[in-house]
Design an enzyme around this catalytic site. Structure first.
Site, PDB file in Angstrom:
ATOM      1  N   SER A   5     -27.976 -27.058  52.457  1.00  0.00           N
ATOM      2  CA  SER A   5     -27.053 -27.515  53.507  1.00  0.00           C
ATOM      3  C   SER A   5     -25.428 -27.184  53.196  1.00  0.00           C
ATOM      4  O   SER A   5     -24.402 -27.503  54.063  1.00  0.00           O
ATOM      5  CB  SER A   5     -27.024 -29.030  53.506  1.00  0.00           C
ATOM      6  OG  SER A   5     -28.120 -29.881  53.759  1.00  0.00           O
ATOM      7  N   GLU A  24       0.761  -1.082   0.103  1.00  0.00           N
ATOM      8  CA  GLU A  24      -0.241   0.045   0.123  1.00  0.00           C
ATOM      9  C   GLU A  24       0.785   1.439   0.027  1.00  0.00           C
ATOM     10  O   GLU A  24       0.408   2.338  -0.538  1.00  0.00           O
ATOM     11  CB  GLU A  24      -0.977  -0.065   1.138  1.00  0.00           C
ATOM     12  CG  GLU A  24      -2.013  -0.895   0.864  1.00  0.00           C
ATOM     13  CD  GLU A  24      -3.058  -0.556   0.098  1.00  0.00           C
ATOM     14  OE1 GLU A  24      -3.068   0.566  -0.425  1.00  0.00           O
ATOM     15  OE2 GLU A  24      -4.009  -1.408   0.034  1.00  0.00           O
TER      16      GLU A  24
END
Length: 681
Positions: free
Chosen positions: A342, A82
């Site tokens: 419990s 690019e």
């Protein structure tokens, strides 16, 4: 036509060179677009991998990313393809611009734009066109101005976030995750080349729609990389053999409940780094889904895993499926208030050890008992007589646990839960009573995690930590239990039988089932990790027949297996731990004695008939008598004559042999008696 292009082209060349070398004031007056474009909010695991992302306002995926988080293979090919002079020009590459203008004059139209990465960023920031000279001139001006206020890495970062990759994907991180299911730091040469090529024609080269075009464009980038010297010919040939993806993958959707929670807590932050282990989180979610599959359609569940040495939460699953409306999957059950069943018993026993009321080898009664109006029952409505405290916890007997809680006090249990970092909630804000020991209060899974983590840490509390990007100094808290009491509890729980295929005696764990089978639990720890499981219905409805040991415990051990191949050993006993048999204990610890009860015995109490009552039998001489408390078997006497001997029942039918005054007595197995006087009519 060519003359017009030539005129425009020469004007553009002049503008470029004048902008670079003459009209700095013109550039200085440039109004720049916002250099902080909106990016997706992301929630990441402890290593930076994506857990969940949120789209930006217009539904696009635009994930934040830093230059340092992208592979060198991608960056080098991007620059080579690019903008090979990116690090030397000032926003506009004069040579590239001359070439572009020459091609335009010769061909009668724009052939190659000559845009630098800076110019592309300018276009992306303003969403300006790519094919007009006016647009190019604006990009030149913005690019030059941009280079005055931003570093090369800052400009590159903007490109990495804004470049289009087809559909609603913007930025290299979104593209890498969607096309390759990996972070951009791990891109290969072939993958990098494809992502370099896509922004040139993001829709025309989408590999999920235009496979051949995408492959050809990728190969052109690879060839350019070889020509630029950033890629060897051999590497390019190998990269060409890699298959181009033919589909887009959905973005990760891990830990959705916790992700929404942290985003809501800090909505300004764009990146949230959590303590979660991504791989473990994925395994935990899959395991929970597998364990509810085939069961009731409304069955939900929640899972948490923490490192109790640091407090870091490594996995947090709020439901089997966030999108499952039938299970109300959107509800985060790690934070839902439920009955703990419990699961508080281990803490009760630990408090009794610290208070000097009991030892694991202390003998305790498991028999019918009443505390005022409260008469707890065991889960199976059976009684075992005298058992060791160790056995009472391992069998999860209710009556011994309530007896010990009565001895230490419900308020102490509440205070120690809060000291651990839990936030217990009492129904209707009533004072804490003995029922809290069997689940008569509200707790969250995350509350039980810190309670059990404190036991695993020798009694020392540690807060849950789920944010890796916020440094917090842990608040100093007094110990929840002493090291000896905590070790006693862990040692007893490690002897609870594990599921048949799981390692035995390696995990200290407790299951629990709340009243009506609404909640089932399994919480446990080894030497390093604490794991918690809740299962039930999000709407609180009952699940008859579901027990923690059969539903939640297998998942608990599957989670431990998912954490690591070998469990960390549980701690060795502290020096002060007393590891002896019952008969070697001090006399005061050999048998648990309820406070205020002579010799540990409850006197039997005739609850019917009441003392002084007049009872009409209507010609039937049989009187129904009832006794509470006391130790069976019982002997009943009428006017001093035995009428029932050796009865284990608490309700008997007695032959009164007539009418008139009756002295009724009962004697329990320990020789303690009670008598009432009634009148039989």
């Amino acid at each position: 036509m060519r003359r017009r292009f030539a005129t425009v082209g020469l004007g553009l060349i002049a503008a470029v060179f004048v902008a670079q070398y003459g009209l700095r004031d013109w550039v200085a007056r440039t109004v720049l677009p916002d250099l902080t474009p909106e990016t997706s909010v992301v929630v990441e695991a402890n290593d930076g991998q994506l857990l969940r992302a949120f789209t930006v306002a217009d539904g696009r995926w635009r994930l934040p990313v830093e230059v340092s988080e992208v592979s060198r293979a991608y960056l080098s090919q991007l620059i080579a393809f690019e903008d090979k002079r990116f690090y030397s020009h000032k926003g506009v590459d004069g040579l590239a611009a001359l070439r572009a203008v020459g091609q335009a004059i010769w061909n009668g139209g724009v052939v190659s734009g000559g845009s630098t990465l800076t110019m592309q960023v300018a276009r992306l920031l303003e969403d300006s066109g790519t094919g007009s000279w006016g647009g190019k001139l604006r990009q030149v001006r913005v690019a030059w101005a941009l280079e005055q206020v931003a570093s090369k890495d800052e400009i590159l970062r903007l490109y990495l976030q804004l470049a289009p990759f087809g559909g609603n994907l913007e930025g290299v991180r979104a593209a890498s995750l969607s096309y390759f299911r990996k972070e951009p730091a791990r891109l290969t040469d072939a993958e990098s080349a494809l992502l370099v090529a896509l922004p040139q024609s993001p829709e025309g080269r989408r590999p999920d729609r235009h496979f051949k075009r995408a492959s050809a464009a990728r190969d052109r980038v690879l060839a350019r990389g070889v020509k630029a010297g950033v890629l060897s010919a051999e590497a390019a040939v190998a990269a060409q053999r890699e298959t181009v993806p033919s589909r887009k993958y959905p973005f990760e959707f891990l830990a959705p409940h916790l992700a929404e929670r942290v985003v809501a807590e800090n909505p300004q932050a764009l990146r949230h780094r959590l303590t979660l282990d991504r791989a473990l989180q994925a395994k935990a979610e899959a395991l929970l889904r597998a364990h509810v599959r085939g069961k009731h359609a409304a069955l939900s569940g929640a899972v948490m895993v923490m490192d109790h040495q640091t407090g870091a939460v490594l996995a947090s699953v709020g439901s089997p499926d966030y999108l499952d409306a039938g299970r109300q999957g959107f509800v985060d059950m790690t934070r839902a208030l439920r009955s703990p069943g419990s699961t508080l018993k281990p803490l009760i026993y630990g408090l009794a050890f610290d208070a000097g009321k009991a030892h694991p080898e202390t003998v305790i009664d498991d028999r019918p008992i009443r505390f005022g109006s409260y008469a707890p029952q065991n889960f199976d409505n059976q009684f075992r007589g005298q058992v060791r405290v160790r056995e009472a916890l391992q069998m999860s007997l209710n009556i011994p646990a309530v007896s010990l809680l009565d001895a230490v006090g419900p308020s102490v249990l509440m205070a120690r839960m809060r000291r651990a970092g839990a936030d217990p909630v009492l129904p209707n804000e009533r004072p804490a009573g003995l029922a809290i020991g069997l689940g008569g209060l509200g707790l969250r899974l995350q509350d039980l995690m810190v309670i059990y983590a404190s036991i695993a840490r020798g009694g020392q509390a540690i807060p849950l930590v789920w944010r890796a990007d916020v440094a917090e100094e842990p608040a100093s808290r007094p110990p929840v239990l002493s090291p000896v009491a905590a070790w006693y509890v862990g040692d007893m729980l490690s002897d609870v039988p594990a599921p048949p295929t799981a390692p035995q005696h390696a995990v200290a764990y407790k299951t629990g089932t709340s009243y009506g089978h609404r909640d089932v639990w399994a919480i446990g720890f080894d030497g390093r990790h604490t794991v918690g499981v809740w299962m039930g219905r999000a709407d609180g409805a009952a699940m008859p027949g579901q027990l923690g040991v059969g539903l939640a415990a297998p998942l608990l051990f599957d989670l431990f297996a998912a954490i690591k191949p070998a469990l960390d050993p549980l701690p060795a006993p502290p020096d002060a731990a007393l590891t002896v048999s019952t008969d070697q204990l001090p006399a005061s610890l050999q048998q648990f004695r309820r406070p205020g009860v002579l010799d540990g015995r409850d006197k039997p109490e005739i609850t019917f008939p009441p003392d002084g009552a007049h009872i009409a039998l209507g010609g039937d001489p049989v009187l129904v008598a009832k006794v509470d408390r006391g130790v069976p078997p019982f002997t009943w006497l009428a006017n001093g004559v035995p009428v029932e001997v050796g009865s284990f029942e608490r309700q008997v039918e007695l032959d009164t042999k007539g009418t008139g005054h009756l002295a009724l007595s009962v004697i329990d197995a320990t020789g303690v008696s009670q008598a009432v006087r009634v009148f039989i009519e």
